[in-house]
Design a protein around this motif. Sequence first.
Motif, PDB file in Angstrom:
ATOM      1  N   ASP A   1      11.668  11.961  -1.447  1.00  0.00           N
ATOM      2  CA  ASP A   1      13.102  12.199  -1.418  1.00  0.00           C
ATOM      3  C   ASP A   1      13.414  13.189  -0.308  1.00  0.00           C
ATOM      4  OD1 ASP A   1      15.865  13.051  -2.166  1.00  0.00           O
ATOM      5  OD2 ASP A   1      15.446  11.806  -3.911  1.00  0.00           O
ATOM      6  N   ILE A   2      14.613  13.092   0.210  1.00  0.00           N
ATOM      7  CA  ILE A   2      15.067  14.007   1.243  1.00  0.00           C
ATOM      8  C   ILE A   2      15.526  15.340   0.644  1.00  0.00           C
ATOM      9  CG2 ILE A   2      17.454  13.183   1.237  1.00  0.00           C
ATOM     10  CD1 ILE A   2      17.342  13.423   4.331  1.00  0.00           C
ATOM     11  N   SER A   3      15.852  15.325  -0.644  1.00  0.00           N
ATOM     12  CA  SER A   3      16.411  16.497  -1.324  1.00  0.00           C
ATOM     13  C   SER A   3      15.362  17.218  -2.171  1.00  0.00           C
ATOM     14  CB  SER A   3      17.575  16.054  -2.218  1.00  0.00           C
ATOM     15  OG  SER A   3      17.929  17.076  -3.110  1.00  0.00           O
ATOM     16  N   ALA A  25      12.007  14.541   4.884  1.00  0.00           N
ATOM     17  CA  ALA A  25      13.336  14.731   5.474  1.00  0.00           C
ATOM     18  C   ALA A  25      13.516  13.932   6.759  1.00  0.00           C
ATOM     19  CB  ALA A  25      13.586  16.214   5.729  1.00  0.00           C
ATOM     20  N   THR A  26      12.687  12.911   6.973  1.00  0.00           N
ATOM     21  CA  THR A  26      12.812  12.079   8.167  1.00  0.00           C
ATOM     22  C   THR A  26      13.347  10.703   7.778  1.00  0.00           C
ATOM     23  OG1 THR A  26      10.577  11.172   8.010  1.00  0.00           O
ATOM     24  CG2 THR A  26      10.828  13.257   9.191  1.00  0.00           C
ATOM     25  N   ASP A  27      13.720   9.919   8.782  1.00  0.00           N
ATOM     26  CA  ASP A  27      14.229   8.578   8.481  1.00  0.00           C
ATOM     27  C   ASP A  27      13.126   7.528   8.595  1.00  0.00           C
ATOM     28  OD1 ASP A  27      13.958   8.449  11.200  1.00  0.00           O
ATOM     29  OD2 ASP A  27      15.994   7.742  11.598  1.00  0.00           O
ATOM     30  N   ASP A  28      11.885   7.951   8.345  1.00  0.00           N
ATOM     31  CA  ASP A  28      10.775   7.007   8.267  1.00  0.00           C
ATOM     32  C   ASP A  28       9.851   7.437   7.126  1.00  0.00           C
ATOM     33  OD1 ASP A  28       8.829   8.954   9.130  1.00  0.00           O
ATOM     34  OD2 ASP A  28       9.413   8.549  11.195  1.00  0.00           O
ATOM     35  N   LEU A  29       8.846   6.639   6.878  1.00  0.00           N
ATOM     36  CA  LEU A  29       7.907   6.930   5.786  1.00  0.00           C
ATOM     37  C   LEU A  29       6.504   7.148   6.348  1.00  0.00           C
ATOM     38  CD1 LEU A  29       9.238   4.279   3.236  1.00  0.00           C
ATOM     39  CD2 LEU A  29       9.703   6.737   3.281  1.00  0.00           C
ATOM     40  N   HIS A  30       6.417   7.842   7.493  1.00  0.00           N
ATOM     41  CA  HIS A  30       5.133   8.061   8.164  1.00  0.00           C
ATOM     42  C   HIS A  30       4.139   8.844   7.311  1.00  0.00           C
ATOM     43  CE1 HIS A  30       7.131  11.894   9.026  1.00  0.00           C
ATOM     44  NE2 HIS A  30       5.917  12.395   9.152  1.00  0.00           N
ATOM     45  N   VAL A  31       4.595   9.484   6.262  1.00  0.00           N
ATOM     46  CA  VAL A  31       3.683  10.220   5.374  1.00  0.00           C
ATOM     47  C   VAL A  31       2.796   9.265   4.569  1.00  0.00           C
ATOM     48  CG1 VAL A  31       5.171  12.244   5.195  1.00  0.00           C
ATOM     49  CG2 VAL A  31       5.405  10.411   3.528  1.00  0.00           C
ATOM     50  N   PHE A  32       3.107   7.957   4.619  1.00  0.00           N
ATOM     51  CA  PHE A  32       2.323   6.956   3.888  1.00  0.00           C
ATOM     52  C   PHE A  32       1.626   6.015   4.869  1.00  0.00           C
ATOM     53  CE2 PHE A  32       6.071   7.867   1.143  1.00  0.00           C
ATOM     54  CZ  PHE A  32       5.392   8.572   0.164  1.00  0.00           C
ATOM     55  N   ASP A  33       0.412   5.635   4.536  1.00  0.00           N
ATOM     56  CA  ASP A  33      -0.366   4.718   5.373  1.00  0.00           C
ATOM     57  C   ASP A  33       0.157   3.292   5.238  1.00  0.00           C
ATOM     58  OD1 ASP A  33      -2.061   6.772   6.174  1.00  0.00           O
ATOM     59  OD2 ASP A  33      -3.464   6.405   4.500  1.00  0.00           O
ATOM     60  N   ASP A  34      -0.146   2.477   6.243  1.00  0.00           N
ATOM     61  CA  ASP A  34       0.165   1.044   6.178  1.00  0.00           C
ATOM     62  C   ASP A  34      -0.514   0.448   4.945  1.00  0.00           C
ATOM     63  OD1 ASP A  34       1.216   1.566   8.669  1.00  0.00           O
ATOM     64  OD2 ASP A  34      -0.070   0.172   9.754  1.00  0.00           O
ATOM     65  N   GLY A  35       0.162  -0.483   4.299  1.00  0.00           N
ATOM     66  CA  GLY A  35      -0.432  -1.231   3.194  1.00  0.00           C
ATOM     67  C   GLY A  35      -0.920  -0.391   2.042  1.00  0.00           C
ATOM     68  N   LEU A  46      20.105   3.125  -0.127  1.00  0.00           N
ATOM     69  CA  LEU A  46      20.392   2.684   1.240  1.00  0.00           C
ATOM     70  C   LEU A  46      21.890   2.570   1.509  1.00  0.00           C
ATOM     71  CD1 LEU A  46      17.602  -0.011   1.704  1.00  0.00           C
ATOM     72  CD2 LEU A  46      17.591   2.382   2.442  1.00  0.00           C
ATOM     73  N   GLN A  47      22.674   2.400   0.485  1.00  0.00           N
ATOM     74  CA  GLN A  47      24.124   2.291   0.672  1.00  0.00           C
ATOM     75  C   GLN A  47      24.757   3.625   1.049  1.00  0.00           C
ATOM     76  OE1 GLN A  47      25.360   0.840  -3.168  1.00  0.00           O
ATOM     77  NE2 GLN A  47      25.724   2.885  -3.956  1.00  0.00           N
ATOM     78  N   HIS A  48      23.980   4.679   1.081  1.00  0.00           N
ATOM     79  CA  HIS A  48      24.504   6.002   1.421  1.00  0.00           C
ATOM     80  C   HIS A  48      24.045   6.488   2.796  1.00  0.00           C
ATOM     81  CE1 HIS A  48      26.317   6.540  -2.462  1.00  0.00           C
ATOM     82  NE2 HIS A  48      25.187   6.162  -3.030  1.00  0.00           N
ATOM     83  N   TYR A  57      14.342   2.167   7.290  1.00  0.00           N
ATOM     84  CA  TYR A  57      13.667   2.274   6.002  1.00  0.00           C
ATOM     85  C   TYR A  57      13.140   0.923   5.534  1.00  0.00           C
ATOM     86  CZ  TYR A  57      14.571   7.165   4.881  1.00  0.00           C
ATOM     87  OH  TYR A  57      14.557   8.531   4.863  1.00  0.00           O
ATOM     88  N   ILE A  58      13.909  -0.134   5.735  1.00  0.00           N
ATOM     89  CA  ILE A  58      13.454  -1.469   5.313  1.00  0.00           C
ATOM     90  C   ILE A  58      12.198  -1.853   6.093  1.00  0.00           C
ATOM     91  CG2 ILE A  58      14.058  -3.930   5.310  1.00  0.00           C
ATOM     92  CD1 ILE A  58      17.017  -2.869   4.704  1.00  0.00           C
ATOM     93  N   ARG A  59      12.173  -1.559   7.389  1.00  0.00           N
ATOM     94  CA  ARG A  59      10.978  -1.805   8.202  1.00  0.00           C
ATOM     95  C   ARG A  59       9.790  -1.029   7.616  1.00  0.00           C
ATOM     96  NH1 ARG A  59      12.771   0.159  12.427  1.00  0.00           N
ATOM     97  NH2 ARG A  59      13.648  -1.732  13.314  1.00  0.00           N
ATOM     98  N   GLU A  60      10.054   0.218   7.231  1.00  0.00           N
ATOM     99  CA  GLU A  60       9.001   1.063   6.655  1.00  0.00           C
ATOM    100  C   GLU A  60       8.557   0.544   5.286  1.00  0.00           C
ATOM    101  OE1 GLU A  60       7.659   4.522   8.100  1.00  0.00           O
ATOM    102  OE2 GLU A  60       7.801   2.708   9.323  1.00  0.00           O
TER     103      GLU A  60
END
Length: 177
Positions: A1-3, A25-35, A46-48, A57-60
């Motif tokens: 979460d960002i909060s 607090a970023t707009d990606d999920l780089h803290v998680f590995d692929d797969g 996502l509506q916010h 985020y959907i790409r991530e």
Amino acid sequence: DISRGMLRLAAEHRTGPNVRFIHNATDDLHVFDDGSFDLVLSMIVLQHVPPRVSQNYIREFIRILKPGGIAVFQLPARTVNVDRGFAYDLWIFMRRFPFRLWNEIRRIAYRPKRILELRSRLPKVFGVGPTMELPGMPKEELVQHIHDCNGRLIDAIDDFSAGDGVQSFLYLVETSS
């Protein structure tokens, strides 16, 4: 979460020993590995955020899914303005009633269309709340984006979590083989 505040609240309601909460607090999920995930679930989040951020985020979501994993997320099909302030004011007012009465009133009256009707009749009782923008993305554009990110749309189901009168879909996506 960002909060961080929401993470503290989530930790207070933790239901299992294998649950971790991560501040991102970023707009990606780089803290998680692929797969690395079987399931990614995102409801009324996502509506916010702006469409550019939603697309990222959907790409991530697709990137961090294991083969055969599923991403489930909700997004309006177009950007809309929704009156949430009035709904919240009405909810606060209704909480003053005993639970059984409040629950019955909520069952009958607490629907977005009904709330907007009540607002037009009783603006001085409940106040006039601000509107909230819910950014969206046309379904066809989102389906193309999913495909471009190496995802496969399983289904897009009508969703009403953004309120009556808001065309929204619950998307079920898997990684393409």
